[in-house]
Design a protein around this motif. Sequence first.
Motif, short mmCIF file in Angstrom:
data_model
loop_
_atom_site.label_atom_id
_atom_site.label_comp_id
_atom_site.label_asym_id
_atom_site.label_seq_id
_atom_site.Cartn_x
_atom_site.Cartn_y
_atom_site.Cartn_z
N ASP A 159 -7.67 8.95 -3.98
CA ASP A 159 -6.23 8.78 -4.16
C ASP A 159 -5.64 10.01 -4.85
O ASP A 159 -4.49 10.37 -4.64
CB ASP A 159 -5.93 7.53 -5.01
N ILE A 176 -0.27 -4.67 -9.50
CA ILE A 176 -0.06 -4.55 -8.05
C ILE A 176 -0.27 -5.93 -7.41
O ILE A 176 0.45 -6.33 -6.50
CB ILE A 176 -1.05 -3.52 -7.45
N GLN A 184 4.59 -6.95 10.16
CA GLN A 184 6.00 -7.17 9.85
C GLN A 184 6.65 -7.97 10.97
O GLN A 184 7.54 -8.76 10.73
CB GLN A 184 6.73 -5.83 9.70
N ALA A 206 7.47 -7.72 1.82
CA ALA A 206 8.22 -6.46 1.92
C ALA A 206 7.27 -5.30 1.71
O ALA A 206 6.15 -5.47 1.21
CB ALA A 206 9.31 -6.44 0.85
N THR A 207 7.72 -4.13 2.07
CA THR A 207 6.88 -2.95 1.86
C THR A 207 6.60 -2.76 0.36
O THR A 207 7.48 -2.96 -0.46
CB THR A 207 7.54 -1.71 2.51
N GLY A 208 5.34 -2.45 0.06
CA GLY A 208 4.95 -2.27 -1.34
C GLY A 208 4.66 -3.57 -2.07
O GLY A 208 4.44 -3.57 -3.29
N SER A 209 4.64 -4.69 -1.35
CA SER A 209 4.44 -5.97 -2.05
C SER A 209 2.98 -6.23 -2.38
O SER A 209 2.66 -7.16 -3.10
CB SER A 209 5.01 -7.12 -1.20
N GLY A 210 2.08 -5.40 -1.84
CA GLY A 210 0.66 -5.53 -2.22
C GLY A 210 -0.24 -6.03 -1.11
O GLY A 210 -1.41 -6.36 -1.36
N LYS A 211 0.26 -6.06 0.12
CA LYS A 211 -0.53 -6.62 1.23
C LYS A 211 -1.83 -5.83 1.45
O LYS A 211 -2.91 -6.40 1.50
CB LYS A 211 0.31 -6.63 2.53
N SER A 212 -1.67 -4.51 1.58
CA SER A 212 -2.87 -3.69 1.85
C SER A 212 -3.84 -3.74 0.67
O SER A 212 -5.06 -3.74 0.86
CB SER A 212 -2.48 -2.24 2.12
N SER A 213 -3.28 -3.81 -0.53
CA SER A 213 -4.14 -3.85 -1.72
C SER A 213 -4.98 -5.13 -1.72
O SER A 213 -6.17 -5.11 -2.06
CB SER A 213 -3.31 -3.79 -3.00
N GLN A 239 -3.94 0.83 8.62
CA GLN A 239 -2.57 1.20 8.94
C GLN A 239 -2.52 2.59 9.58
O GLN A 239 -1.87 2.80 10.58
CB GLN A 239 -1.80 1.27 7.63
N PHE A 255 -4.12 -0.26 -10.38
CA PHE A 255 -4.89 0.95 -10.09
C PHE A 255 -5.38 1.57 -11.40
O PHE A 255 -4.80 1.34 -12.46
CB PHE A 255 -4.03 1.96 -9.31
N1 LIG Z 1 -3.38 4.79 -5.30
C1 LIG Z 1 -2.33 4.17 -5.85
N2 LIG Z 1 -2.06 4.34 -7.16
C2 LIG Z 1 -1.01 3.70 -7.74
N3 LIG Z 1 -0.19 2.87 -7.08
C3 LIG Z 1 -0.40 2.66 -5.76
C4 LIG Z 1 -1.48 3.30 -5.09
N4 LIG Z 1 -1.46 2.89 -3.80
C5 LIG Z 1 -0.42 2.03 -3.68
N5 LIG Z 1 0.22 1.89 -4.84
C6 LIG Z 1 1.34 1.01 -5.13
O1 LIG Z 1 0.88 -0.31 -4.96
C7 LIG Z 1 1.88 -1.13 -4.43
C8 LIG Z 1 1.33 -1.97 -3.29
O2 LIG Z 1 0.94 -1.13 -2.24
P1 LIG Z 1 0.37 -1.72 -0.89
O3 LIG Z 1 -0.02 -0.57 -0.04
O4 LIG Z 1 -0.65 -2.74 -1.18
O5 LIG Z 1 1.67 -2.40 -0.29
P2 LIG Z 1 1.93 -3.01 1.14
O6 LIG Z 1 2.53 -4.35 0.91
O7 LIG Z 1 0.70 -2.96 1.97
O8 LIG Z 1 3.02 -2.01 1.69
P3 LIG Z 1 3.34 -1.54 3.19
O9 LIG Z 1 3.83 -2.72 3.95
O10 LIG Z 1 4.40 -0.54 2.99
O11 LIG Z 1 2.08 -0.97 3.72
C9 LIG Z 1 3.00 -0.20 -4.01
O12 LIG Z 1 4.07 -0.38 -4.94
C10 LIG Z 1 2.45 1.18 -4.14
O13 LIG Z 1 3.39 2.06 -4.62
#
Ligand SMILES: Nc1ncnc2c1ncn2[C@@H]1O[C@H](COP(=O)(O)OP(=O)(O)OP(=O)(O)O)[C@@H](O)[C@H]1O
Length: 582
Positions: free
Chosen positions: A108, A356, A534, A375-382, A422, A345
């Motif tokens: 990262d 997150i 989405q 929504a975007t950034g809501s934490g789905k991928s995490s 993605q 993180f």
């Molecule tokens: N390596 C990182 N370090 C710090 N924060 C991070 C890192 N990667 C992602 N984030 C933050 O974690 C939050 C969740 O990110 P994530 O990718 O899980 O969202 P998402 O719901 O999958 O978004 P999207 O639909 O846009 O892919 C976001 O606010 C992002 O800014």
Amino acid sequence: MKNLVRLLRYLRPSTSWVVISLVMMVLGTVIDLIAPWMLKLIFDEGIGGSDVKLILALIIGLAGIQVVKSIAMFVQGRAQELVGQNVVYTLREQLYNHLQRLSFSYYDKAQTGQLMSRMTGDIESVKNFIGFGAMAMFTGAMTFVGTIVFMAFIQWQVTLLCMASVPLLLFALYQFNKKVGPAWGQIREQMGKLTTTLQENISGIRVVKAFARENVEQSKFEERNDQNFETNMDRAKLEAKSFPLMNFYGGLVFLTMIWVGAYFVAKGNMSLGTFMAFQWYTWGIIWPLNMLGWQINIMQQAIKAAPRVFEVLDTPVDISSEAGANADTDRIEGNVSFEGVSFHFADQDPEQDAGILVDISLGVKQGEVIAVLGATGSGKSSLIALMSRFYDVSQGRLLIDGVDVRDYELEGLRRKIGIVPQETFLFSATIRENIAYGVPEATQEQIEWASRKAQIHSFIDTLPHGYDTIIGERGVGLSGGQRQRVALARAILMDPPILVLDEATASVDTATESAIHEELLEVMKGRTTFIIAQRLSSVKRADRIVVLDGGKIVQQGTHKELFEQEGFFRNLFQMQEAAAAR
Ligand SMILES: Nc1ncnc2c1ncn2[C@@H]1O[C@H](COP(=O)(O)OP(=O)(O)OP(=O)(O)O)[C@@H](O)[C@H]1O
């Protein structure tokens, strides 16, 4: 110094070659010390005693030892290079293997260009020292000490006097070493930055061109190139100032020797033969000291480069198979359970930054299809990343089939989770190799089966070279949607009990998406599937929909249940319906 000692440890596997190299070096040095002695005999005994036979014998002897020396130098050169190359090989291998093990958290933040320059330029600098510089320094030291001992043995007064300017030379060397070290440190660092700029520019060239920022990028590169140029010029100036001075001091040693020696010969206190031998010997003093300047350069480069290499090697691998993690991954069926999982993180402050993921509890049964919306950034991928342990949970537990993911052997665990990420990354290899990346032994039938499911087979069939078509770096030559489908086939071929589709059909048109979903219905059968999407069309076949907001689960239920509730899902549904109607 610590780093140098650590570097020298890399010589251990090549001990025999180091010994051969040292023996040859000692042999060469001894010959260098004997040769002037023979010259002395030619003058004193041969010429002095009018002994023509002795002169001839000594000349033949001189020629003979020069031949031996040449052979020794040849062997030493080969052995030295082998030692250096072995060290580079091991270092590169260790570094590459370590890079494979470092976690997502490391990447990262890591700069690819910096890593590349460490892998190439820095390691090369280290090699130059280990393979050449260190040995040359040792040879120089031996020659220097040996010469003084020989000279002092023959005529200690003249030896002592002609050494008068040596402290000046040593002082110049000390000053040079002190100044050139930081310059090399800067140069190595700047090379890393230069490579980073280059790498980012090449990777992002499409963005650069799209925004017509070529000029800005050029000046950014120029600035770094200029910095590097300046530092190199400063170093060159330092060399230009120091090396002639060292040469001058070296010349003084020679001149003193001639002066003092001639005086001693004139006074009858030294033979002409000794005088001639001393002329030769003096180079044994001057040469190592002069060469020391270059050797210091090589050493300083290695001293500055080695920590850059070791820094990567010393980065702890924060995610690996835990000791004793031996739960059987072959039996993984795909029951996933998040128990009070929170995540932030590594570079976040848990006290200040919002998590997150916050206190996620979610049970997913084997074979269930779960859609994750938000929504975007809501934490789905995490959320998904935690299953494969790309990151570890900060709090709570994540269980697969009742076993904490940390209790599984890491590689085994990851092989059981097929991910279509993605951002699709494809290697510059054939389409077949890309699809079979996770299962290299897959048969053509299996590969075609996976491709059909991903709706990419008929396209591949139309290509002149079919599955043997080489796709360029990052899948160049394929459209975004085609790339995504190749990635989908790659995941399907793994036949994993858990399948993760992270916006996996976002780049394909709606008709293809619907065809993929039809095919996926069969693929998903019996597999636990997480669909992040989405578009509502992608999630309508999900058994359950989970809605995330700010890292928390805010809604959960079937399509019908969620539609009946106020909230994100219904809003999204209504927005997409309205957009479709327009
Ligand atoms: N390596 C990182 N370090 C710090 N924060 C991070 C890192 N990667 C992602 N984030 C933050 O974690 C939050 C969740 O990110 P994530 O990718 O899980 O969202 P998402 O719901 O999958 O978004 P999207 O639909 O846009 O892919 C976001 O606010 C992002 O800014």
